[in-house]
Design a protein around this motif. Structure first.
Motif, PDB file in Angstrom:
ATOM      1  N   SER A 116      21.778  55.830  26.717  1.00 29.81           N
ATOM      2  CA  SER A 116      22.468  55.794  25.437  1.00 29.81           C
ATOM      3  C   SER A 116      23.664  56.747  25.509  1.00 29.81           C
ATOM      4  O   SER A 116      23.509  57.921  25.855  1.00 29.81           O
ATOM      5  N   ILE A 117      24.853  56.222  25.226  1.00 31.54           N
ATOM      6  CA  ILE A 117      26.061  57.047  25.254  1.00 31.54           C
ATOM      7  C   ILE A 117      26.210  57.686  23.879  1.00 31.54           C
ATOM      8  O   ILE A 117      26.565  57.039  22.903  1.00 31.54           O
TER       9      ILE A 117
ATOM     10  N   ALA B 167      26.290  69.228  22.437  1.00 33.75           N
ATOM     11  CA  ALA B 167      25.240  69.583  23.387  1.00 33.75           C
ATOM     12  C   ALA B 167      23.853  69.211  22.875  1.00 33.75           C
ATOM     13  O   ALA B 167      22.961  68.869  23.663  1.00 33.75           O
ATOM     14  N   GLY B 168      23.660  69.247  21.558  1.00 29.17           N
ATOM     15  CA  GLY B 168      22.365  68.894  20.996  1.00 29.17           C
ATOM     16  C   GLY B 168      21.952  67.466  21.324  1.00 29.17           C
ATOM     17  O   GLY B 168      20.758  67.165  21.464  1.00 29.17           O
ATOM     18  N   LYS B 169      22.925  66.557  21.444  1.00 29.84           N
ATOM     19  CA  LYS B 169      22.604  65.171  21.765  1.00 29.84           C
ATOM     20  C   LYS B 169      22.012  65.030  23.159  1.00 29.84           C
ATOM     21  O   LYS B 169      21.263  64.084  23.432  1.00 29.84           O
TER      22      LYS B 169
ATOM     23  N   LEU C 145      29.943  61.707  33.613  1.00 23.66           N
ATOM     24  CA  LEU C 145      28.940  61.690  32.562  1.00 23.66           C
ATOM     25  C   LEU C 145      28.329  63.072  32.465  1.00 23.66           C
ATOM     26  O   LEU C 145      28.004  63.691  33.486  1.00 23.66           O
ATOM     27  N   MET C 146      28.177  63.583  31.259  1.00 16.83           N
ATOM     28  CA  MET C 146      27.466  64.833  31.029  1.00 16.83           C
ATOM     29  C   MET C 146      26.046  64.495  30.595  1.00 16.83           C
ATOM     30  O   MET C 146      25.849  63.665  29.694  1.00 16.83           O
TER      31      MET C 146
ATOM     32  N   VAL D 176      23.645  60.510  27.254  1.00 20.23           N
ATOM     33  CA  VAL D 176      24.732  61.134  28.008  1.00 20.23           C
ATOM     34  C   VAL D 176      25.995  61.142  27.168  1.00 20.23           C
ATOM     35  O   VAL D 176      26.103  60.431  26.153  1.00 20.23           O
ATOM     36  N   LEU D 177      26.954  61.938  27.609  1.00 15.63           N
ATOM     37  CA  LEU D 177      28.302  61.939  27.039  1.00 15.63           C
ATOM     38  C   LEU D 177      29.244  61.338  28.060  1.00 15.63           C
ATOM     39  O   LEU D 177      29.114  61.599  29.268  1.00 15.63           O
ATOM     40  N   PHE D 178      30.195  60.551  27.591  1.00 19.98           N
ATOM     41  CA  PHE D 178      31.093  59.821  28.492  1.00 19.98           C
ATOM     42  C   PHE D 178      32.505  60.374  28.400  1.00 19.98           C
ATOM     43  O   PHE D 178      32.993  60.714  27.316  1.00 19.98           O
TER      44      PHE D 178
END
Length: 382
Positions: free
Chosen positions: A173-174, A131-133, A190-191, A140-142
């Motif tokens: 940026s992933i 979550a920090g990212k 995507l989160m 985003v997170l993929f």
């Protein structure tokens, strides 16, 4: 001991016996596939809903499903905190995004979920750990379970390489991966942090949320809190427990969407096909041995005995036809799951359900096939 007359008659004509088993297996495979796709429809489209970390869900009354949620005023979340029993309220933002696939460089559509990175809104350990990212701009997170050509991109991310993608004239940026899986409504997810979400969708009003998640205080009764929230918040918000919201989402695909109806109709048609196949086999067998059956009746055997012989054949066909009919879908499920990224797998409850349908299919066929035999006069049969 009772002579297994039904089994002996089936075994006598082996060609017809094999064709009957193949026909029943074919009907079972059709039912397994239709039910498998139907189950995947419900499971995949409620997977994200079941991952929500909350006790009560707020949605707009205009919402249809997760991909068509509409919005309601964010201040309703603040008003919800005034209701006794509500401990925390968080807003989620959802929208579809067309981005350039980092691997193929072709446009693709994914679902974006935006939320406050400091709030635990999802029961997904991989997302919570990263979550920090999401606090970093345009990061985003993929979903590694997304449908599409992303294998090489995922390998690059697993090796620690930085991967970027273009979307809405921005460079994303992933920052990491998680696993959720594709659905009938979305190829992937995507989160994103809420700030990144609004940079991607500048026309979205931050005062309008797609979905609200409420956490209740320990010991609070969800039903009582939902009733109080419904009175307190007014008609522009629909209040549901998490379980009711999952049911709401599932009912859309079961009732409102034509996809669920089509899979149900396909199962019914497969059942009818099986009835016709078994009826043809049993009817042919009855007609081929009509004189023998007439002799039994003339000797004093009742219709009950003759029916038992035909039903014995029906049960044998059901059992032997179900075995290959249940084995073949295992490979087909694996093939379909790999091709579609949908959660398609054999379950014990589905196998039992199809076996019951197979028994009903064969018994119904046997009942139809013996009508002439029950009504016939032995003297007329010679």
């Amino acid at each position: 001991m009772r002579t297994p007359l039904g089994w002996l008659q089936l075994r006598r004509d082996r060609g017809r016996f094999v064709v009957a088993i193949a026909g029943i297996a074919f009907a079972d495979v059709l039912m397994f596939m239709q039910l498998g796709f139907q189950s995947a429809l419900y499971d995949s489209n409620t997977r994200l809903s079941r991952a929500f970390q909350g006790d009560v869900v707020l949605i707009s009354p205009k919402a249809l499903n997760l991909q068509n949620l509409s919005t309601f005023l964010r201040r309703r979340l603040l008003q919800a905190l005034d209701v006794p029993g509500v401990k925390d309220a968080q807003g989620l933002y959802l929208n579809n995004l067309t981005w350039r696939n980092p691997q193929t460089l072709r446009n693709a559509t994914v679902q974006v979920l935006g939320f406050d990175p400091d709030a635990a809104v999802l029961d997904l350990p991989e997302v919570n750990a990263q979550a920090g990212k999401l606090k970093e701009p345009d990061t985003v997170l993929f979903d590694r379970g997304s449908r599409g050509q992303y294998a090489r991109m995922i390998q690059r991310l697993d090796s620690g390489e930085r991967v970027t993608a273009e979307a809405e004239r921005r460079t994303l940026s992933i920052g990491g991966l998680f696993r959720l899986g594709a659905s009938f409504g979305a190829d992937g997810t995507l989160m994103a942090g809420d700030q990144t979400f609004f940079r991607l969708f500048p026309r979205r009003d931050p005062g309008g949320v797609s979905l609200g998640l409420l956490t209740l205080a320990p010991g609070a009764d969800p039903a009582s809190v939902v009733a109080e929230l419904s009175r307190h918040l007014g008609d522009d918000v629909k209040v549901l427990t998490k379980a009711d919201y999952v049911t709401f989402e599932e009912n859309y695909w079961r009732v409102a969407s034509p996809v669920g109806f089509i899979f149900g109709l396909g199962t019914a048609m497969a059942f009818v096909v099986g009835v016709v196949i078994v009826y043809q086999v049993l009817s042919t067998d009855v007609n081929a041995h009509i004189r023998e059956y007439a002799t039994f009746k003339a000797m004093g055997f009742r219709n009950r005995y003759l029916l038992a012989v035909v039903f014995e054949q029906a049960l044998i066909l059901a059992a032997l036809g179900f075995l290959p009919g249940a084995v073949m879908p295992l490979g087909l499920y694996a093939l379909a799951a790999k091709a579609t990224s949908l959660p398609i797998a054999m379950t014990a409850s589905r196998a039992l359900f199809v076996f019951v349908l197979t028994l009903a299919m064969c018994i119904a066929s046997g009942a139809i096939a013996t009508r002439r035999l029950q009504e016939a006069n032995p003297a007329e049969l010679f």
